[in-house]
Design a protein around this motif. Structure first.
Motif, PDB file in Angstrom:
ATOM      1  N   THR A   1      -8.332 -54.398  80.127  1.00 32.59           N
ATOM      2  CA  THR A   1      -8.988 -55.167  81.172  1.00 32.59           C
ATOM      3  C   THR A   1     -10.250 -55.565  80.889  1.00 32.59           C
ATOM      4  N   VAL A   2     -10.890 -56.768  80.737  1.00 28.35           N
ATOM      5  CA  VAL A   2     -12.106 -57.199  80.798  1.00 28.35           C
ATOM      6  C   VAL A   2     -12.510 -57.903  81.924  1.00 28.35           C
TER       7      VAL A   2
ATOM      8  N   PHE B   1     -11.163 -50.439  79.620  1.00 27.63           N
ATOM      9  CA  PHE B   1     -11.706 -51.107  80.522  1.00 27.63           C
ATOM     10  C   PHE B   1     -13.137 -51.449  80.374  1.00 27.63           C
ATOM     11  N   VAL B   2     -13.210 -52.757  80.466  1.00 23.23           N
ATOM     12  CA  VAL B   2     -14.586 -53.417  79.798  1.00 23.23           C
ATOM     13  C   VAL B   2     -15.043 -54.266  81.188  1.00 23.23           C
TER      14      VAL B   2
ATOM     15  N   ALA C   1     -24.571 -56.922  74.805  1.00 24.33           N
ATOM     16  CA  ALA C   1     -23.928 -57.699  73.856  1.00 24.33           C
ATOM     17  C   ALA C   1     -22.409 -57.485  74.131  1.00 24.33           C
ATOM     18  N   ASP C   2     -21.649 -57.060  72.985  1.00 25.08           N
ATOM     19  CA  ASP C   2     -20.199 -57.043  73.239  1.00 25.08           C
ATOM     20  C   ASP C   2     -19.622 -55.729  73.802  1.00 25.08           C
ATOM     21  N   GLY C   3     -18.369 -55.743  74.229  1.00 24.54           N
ATOM     22  CA  GLY C   3     -17.564 -54.534  74.355  1.00 24.54           C
ATOM     23  C   GLY C   3     -17.209 -53.889  73.298  1.00 24.54           C
TER      24      GLY C   3
ATOM     25  N   GLY D   1     -16.074 -59.540  75.662  1.00 21.90           N
ATOM     26  CA  GLY D   1     -15.537 -58.306  75.970  1.00 21.90           C
ATOM     27  C   GLY D   1     -15.144 -57.707  74.879  1.00 21.90           C
ATOM     28  N   LEU D   2     -14.059 -58.389  74.212  1.00 21.68           N
ATOM     29  CA  LEU D   2     -13.400 -57.781  73.080  1.00 21.68           C
ATOM     30  C   LEU D   2     -13.426 -59.112  71.803  1.00 21.68           C
TER      31      LEU D   2
END
Length: 699
Positions: free
Chosen positions: A483-484, A456-457, A438-440, A464-465
């Protein structure tokens, strides 16, 4: 974010009478996802590296998000490693891609390209700087019945010249945490029937309309989430110019290598003044459960007003460690690993979580939450292999106020960090979050005055966020210089409601499907956007996917008025939108609510658009926006695709583009925001032809 929370969405913002069922024709090619999506439109071939140099290089080329670092200078995180793309390295394997077709290996690769190695083949990287550690992003096939396999990969380290071998290692790769199939929320079974055969074939549970009879699809249906990554300490430091060769041994599975990260990892940190968990019975071999020992060490440290120290080792933890008023530090996330198995909970807890697993959690906000928690310098490695939205199997969770999280490496949990507020003043810095279902990071429900910076994702299964103002608005939060890369579903950065928030200096690359680089969305039951929203100094690259629900391409940044109008003061300033698969900017409302909701108060200034498959701006809603100093080039279609609310009134489009000057370049009919298109001339092409843009270059 959790798609189980979605509200009803109908056919999408296309022409009157069109149905999202048009996406039914797009079924997956069989086998391992190497081919393009069957029936896919012209968007299948996307941005890459034109010129035929792929796979032939020997130089120590370093990229950031598969771009020359000079093109993204000052944007994104500084993760401390050098990233090198496999398609730029020396290889006797097969370069795959570039392609943006969802459900294929190239589309999920960084830069939309990778290298597939059969047994006996190699890809060789030249170290650009000294390194004692590497990380390999790869994909190997699933087991025929699902569940993954393991397969070896040989690592050879050789001198700069002459090829003398200086070290050998073998990595054991796994696909046990990859390969999902079918409709949301997905399945691990490649032979599974449709999860919702009475629904349209959409990407989420947000389209309840039925289709009769149930469609017939090929299996495996929509394979996705192909990649995983693995880190390796090399035992000593190798110098710039030395070689790292990855070879698939005979008898092993075909392996697709996406990239190599290399770095110098510092020696383990030691803190003799802190409470060492070993003194309370923690097992650094990982054979015994260390959760009780961590609880005891935390309780003692709180009484003594000391920190907790977790030394090098692998510590088995299969449940949440509840934290409050405590500092926990590891020896560094390459050395201290908190690793757990996913545990099934009592099935009698109807409607609640089905599993628990390793994670550090603040107390629930309803119980007052936790505060003064500081976590740093360790890894959290979960055992999450599917997606159950009710499960609390996140790396970090709960409510954490006046707290900090830094220097963590989080892998194979559901969400890296899912924070449930109300809560305030949390700082999240310098973490790596990879390979999530799921999400970062998600700020959910009333998270305020908090910062996510320099993280960093990569390879999330959802946003991602995200800031999600569910019931209570998120306020005065900042996502800065993160960074995604390669979110498999949804967006790099998503904002769902809130007030006075900031998204600045981020780098977002390669979203795969049903999302974009940055989304501003009135959806998922979120509170309204109010106050001021600043989206400034960000770069997106190869963003804007093909939305199968709507059967259209979306923008690298897109505004979506689904459940409310968007009318806050929104400034998009100093952003770069590079190599856009479709539109750079999209403003849209869903067709059934197109006459109810509008988008206003959005101001674009000092924007650079380098390459669009279609238009600079696609307007599919009522409202308006202002544009100043928006410079564009390599635009594939007319600069403005203005459909408004699809009412096609004699007065023109319901969406007004206000020219504040300096909007130059890019259009097929002159400057992209040409005078004859102002202020609301209808220039509607529902699905314009896609012209893949060239690779970005210095402005």
């Amino acid at each position: 974010m959790s798609r189980s929370s979605t509200g009803a969405v109908a056919s999408g913002p296309g022409r009157p009478g069109r149905r999202a069922a048009a996406a039914l024709a797009a079924v997956t090619a069989a086998a391992v996802g190497l081919g393009v999506l069957a029936g896919a439109p012209a968007y299948a071939v996307g941005a890459g590296r034109p010129g035929g140099q792929q796979g032939a290089g020997t130089a120590a080329s370093v990229t950031r998000a598969a771009l020359d670092p000079s093109l993204v200078a000052g944007r994104g995180a500084d993760p401390g490693f050098a990233e090198q793309e496999a398609e730029d390295a020396a290889t006797d394997g097969t370069v795959i891609g570039p392609s943006t077709a969802a459900y294929t290996l190239p589309a999920e690769a960084s830069g939309r390209s990778a290298v597939t190695l059969e047994p006996g083949q190699y890809v060789e990287f030249t170290l650009p700087s000294a390194a004692n550690a590497i990380n390999v992003r790869y994909s190997i096939p699933d087991a025929p019945a699902g569940g993954g396999i393991t397969s070896p990969l040989d690592v050879t380290l050789a001198a700069k010249s002459g090829g003398a071998v200086q070290g050998r290692r073998t990595m054991t790769l796994t696909s046990q945490f990859a390969w999902l199939y079918n409709q949301y929320p997905f399945s691990n079974d490649p032979d599974a029937d449709l999860l919702a055969p009475d629904q349209w074939i959409t990407e989420c549970a947000c389209v309840p309309d039925q289709t009769t009879p149930a469609p017939v699809v090929s299996k495996p249906f929509r394979p996705n989430h192909f990649y995983d990554e693995q880190r390796l300490l090399l035992g000593r430091t190798y110098q710039a110019g030395e070689k790292v060769r990855l070879t698939v041994p005979k008898g092993a599975a075909a392996t697709t290598v996406d990239l190599l990260d290399s770095q110098v990892v510092a020696a383990p940190k030691v803190d003799l003044r802190a409470v060492d968990v070993l003194a309370f019975g923690a097992d650094p071999t990982g054979r015994r459960d260390s959760a009780p020992a961590l609880d005891k060490a935390i309780a003692f440290a709180r009484r003594a007003h000391l920190k907790v120290y977790i030394p090098p080792g692998t510590f088995q933890v299969n449940r949440h460690i509840v934290v409050d008023d405590i500092t926990i530090e590891g020896a560094g996330n390459w050395y201290t690993v908190i690793k757990g198995h996913q545990t099934t909970l009592d099935a009698s807890a109807s409607g609640g979580p089905a599993h628990t697993g390793v994670g550090f959690y603040g107390k629930d906000a309803a119980d007052g939450g936790s505060s003064d928690v500081h976590l740093s310098g360790f890894a959290i490695e979960g055992d999450v292999r599917d997606r159950v939205d009710t499960d609390q199997v996140n790396g970090i969770g709960g409510a954490l106020s006046d707290s900090s999280i830094s220097g963590l490496y989080i892998q194979h949990t559901k969400a890296g960090m899912w924070l449930d507020g109300p809560m305030h003043d949390l700082t999240i810095t310098g973490n790596e979050i990879v390979d999530q279902t799921a999400d970062g990071i998600n700020f959910h429900t009333g998270v305020t005055d908090s910062v996510v910076r320099d993280n960093f994702v990569r390879n999330t299964g959802d946003d991602g966020l995200a800031m999600w103002s569910d019931q209570v608005e998120d306020a005065r939060d900042t996502f800065d210089h993160n960074t995604v890369q390669t979110p498999v579903l949804a967006n790099g950065i998503a904002l769902y409601g809130g007030t006075d928030n900031t998204v600045s200096g981020n780098l977002v690359a390669d979203p795969i499907r049903e999302g974009s680089g940055i989304q501003v969305g009135s959806r998922f039951g979120a509170e309204a956007f109010t106050g001021h929203l600043s989206i400034t100094g960000n770069t997106t690259v190869r963003a804007g996917t093909y939305d199968l629900n709507w059967n259209i391409g979306i923008g690298a940044i897109w505004f979506y008025a689904l459940e409310r109008s968007i009318s806050a003061d929104i400034e998009v300033t100093g952003d770069d939108f590079l190599d856009n698969t479709y539109n750079a900017i999209m403003l849209v409302s869903d067709y059934p609510v197109k006459d109810l909701y509008s988008i206003t108060g959005v101001h674009f200034k000092d924007i650079r658009v380098d390459g669009t498959g279609t238009s600079v701006v696609s307007a599919r809603a009522a409202g308006g926006a202002t544009f100043q100093d928006v410079r564009a080039r390599n635009v594939g279609a007319v600069g403005v695709n203005n459909c408004g609310a699809f009412d096609f009134t004699p007065a023109g489009s319901e969406f007004t583009l206000t020219d504040l000057g300096g909007n130059t370049g890019g259009g097929t009919t002159g400057d992209w925001l040409a005078p004859w298109e102002l202020p609301n001339t209808i220039t509607c092409d529902d699905r314009p032809a896609v012209v893949p843009p060239p690779a970005p270059s210095a402005w």
